[in-house]
Design an enzyme around this catalytic site. Structure first.
Site, PDB file in Angstrom:
ATOM      1  N   LYS A  52      33.258  42.389  35.498  1.00 35.69           N
ATOM      2  CA  LYS A  52      34.595  41.960  35.117  1.00 35.69           C
ATOM      3  C   LYS A  52      34.736  40.446  35.300  1.00 35.69           C
ATOM      4  O   LYS A  52      34.191  39.894  36.258  1.00 35.69           O
ATOM      5  CB  LYS A  52      35.562  42.688  36.052  1.00 35.69           C
ATOM      6  CG  LYS A  52      36.990  42.679  35.646  1.00 35.69           C
ATOM      7  CD  LYS A  52      37.811  43.497  36.632  1.00 35.69           C
ATOM      8  CE  LYS A  52      37.939  42.818  37.980  1.00 35.69           C
ATOM      9  NZ  LYS A  52      38.948  43.374  38.846  1.00 35.69           N
ATOM     10  N   LYS A  68      38.496  36.182  39.423  1.00 33.56           N
ATOM     11  CA  LYS A  68      38.843  34.911  40.047  1.00 33.56           C
ATOM     12  C   LYS A  68      37.835  34.524  41.105  1.00 33.56           C
ATOM     13  O   LYS A  68      37.616  33.355  41.379  1.00 33.56           O
ATOM     14  CB  LYS A  68      40.198  35.051  40.746  1.00 33.56           C
ATOM     15  CG  LYS A  68      41.385  35.173  39.838  1.00 33.56           C
ATOM     16  CD  LYS A  68      42.597  35.531  40.704  1.00 33.56           C
ATOM     17  CE  LYS A  68      43.875  35.575  39.921  1.00 33.56           C
ATOM     18  NZ  LYS A  68      44.967  36.158  40.712  1.00 33.56           N
ATOM     19  N   LYS A  75      35.919  45.177  47.705  1.00 35.76           N
ATOM     20  CA  LYS A  75      36.231  43.975  48.483  1.00 35.76           C
ATOM     21  C   LYS A  75      35.573  43.972  49.854  1.00 35.76           C
ATOM     22  O   LYS A  75      35.212  42.915  50.361  1.00 35.76           O
ATOM     23  CB  LYS A  75      37.749  43.802  48.634  1.00 35.76           C
ATOM     24  CG  LYS A  75      38.372  43.231  47.374  1.00 35.76           C
ATOM     25  CD  LYS A  75      39.800  42.792  47.582  1.00 35.76           C
ATOM     26  CE  LYS A  75      40.348  42.196  46.290  1.00 35.76           C
ATOM     27  NZ  LYS A  75      41.791  42.005  46.316  1.00 35.76           N
TER      28      LYS A  75
END
Ligand code: AMP
Ligand code: TRP
Length: 336
Positions: free
Chosen positions: A198, A201, A115
């Site tokens: 992956k 979102k 992140k």
């Protein structure tokens, strides 16, 4: 009896990965093991660790609760609640647990590294401490089992580690070490654009994922445009090796139809993607459309969701309060 706890963040929209990797398993578990105690939260305090939309947070929280219910989580069998509604308890335990968490362990968390990228100096303390809050979410209920997708395995290992540090330090078996439940075949659903990434979102391209709110045309279009390779589907699971996109689509088909990959390949082995993709769209729409419809109905009248969230929070508090009191007492805090 198991005490099950899990949660999802109210950020962006839920996608097929969230459904197959987590939500569907929660529903199956709830129905297969009626004696379990189930706690499903919307982790809104985690959602604020990244820039978020202040005006949309409450609605996003309702929407995730609606998705839980629409997918089959029954408020009579499972407490559904917002983490912040019992945030006083979660955050308090988090602080205690923070005092027994080594920085070295937090530094190894891959989700944090993914992140923040290279910009670690500017990363927030909340994002860094995210896994400690997650440990508190679980331990505040002394949950025994935590059904999640594969990407959460490392966070769960940390939660077990913290629980065991507490037990050691205070010399008693107080916290149960929570067991991760990584269920089914679709524990890691991959992007439709790149079989090595992956499904997420936050990925830029909406074509990379199927959202639970996509309509039939969007689903068909995304599957039609999903990346594949030029070969027909293999006859055996072994033949999927080195073909991440093919493997992903077969895995999704298997999970949605309740079959194994072997069974799917018995039917489609040797066939072209042009033949397989329409079938995949069909089953995806068949499974997702009723959830989308029910979510829309629920969202049209938020009073019902609000009342479910309120009852869920009351239930969660009843379970968590005595556990937190005991933790305080074990740690030696003043009590009246
Ligand atoms: P999040 O969207 O990060 O709040 O994740 C909610 C749940 O969905 C967690 O249990 C994740 O492990 C699971 N999950 C998220 N993305 C995927 C994916 N691509 N495949 C399987 N499970 C996933
Ligand atoms: N970190 C989890 C995710 O991103 C969400 C989460 C927060 C969670 N607290 C939890 C999952 C407790 C299971 C149990 O998916």
């Amino acid at each position: 009896m198991k005490r099950i706890l899990s949660g999802m963040q109210p950020t962006y929209q839920l996608h097929l990965g969230n459904y197959l990797g987590a939500l569907k398993n929660w529903v199956d578990l709830q129905n297969a093991e009626p004696d379990n105690e189930n706690l499903y939260c919307v982790v809104d305090m985690h959602a604020i660790t990244m820039p978020y939309d202040r005006d949309g947070l409450a609605q996003a929280t309702r929407e995730i609760a609606a998705a839980y219910i629409a997918a089959g989580i029954d408020p009579k069998k499972s407490a559904i609640f917002a983490q912040s509604a019992v945030g006083d308890l979660h955050a308090q335990l988090m602080w205690y647990l923070a005092t027994m968490t080594q920085i070295g362990k937090l530094n190894r968390m891959t989700q944090f590294k993914d992140k923040v990228g290279k910009n670690t100096e500017k990363a927030g303390l909340g994002l860094y401490a995210y896994p400690v809050l997650m440990a508190a979410d679980i331990l505040i209920y002394n949950a025994t089992h935590v059904p999640v997708g594969e990407d959460q395995k490392q966070h769960l290992e940390l939660a077990r580690d913290i629980a065991s540090t507490f037990n050691h330090r205070y010399n008693r078996e107080f916290f149960t070490l929570p067991e991760p439940m990584i269920m089914g075949d679709a524990t890691r659903v991959m992007s439709l654009r790149d079989g090595n990434q992956k499904m997420s979102k936050s990925a830029e391209s909406d074509l990379s994922r199927i959202n639970l709110t996509d309509d039939a045309d969007m689903i068909a279009d995304k599957i039609k445009r999903a990346k594949t390779d030029p070969n027909p589907l293999p006859e055996t699971v072994d033949g999927l090796k080195g073909r991440p996109e093919a493997d992903n689509l077969v895995t999704i088909y298997a999970a949605l139809s309740g079959q194994t990959k072997v069974q799917v390949l018995e039917e489609f082995g040797g066939k072209q993607f042009s033949e397989f993709k329409p079938k995949l769209s069909e089953i995806t729409v068949e499974k997702i459309a009723p959830i989308t419809t029910r979510m829309r109905e629920l969202m049209a009248d938020p009073t019902e969701i609000d009342s479910i969230l309120k009852n869920g929070a009351d239930k969660a508090r009843t379970v968590a309060s005595p556990i937190l009191s005991e933790v305080k007492s074990i740690m030696g805090f003043w009590e009246s």
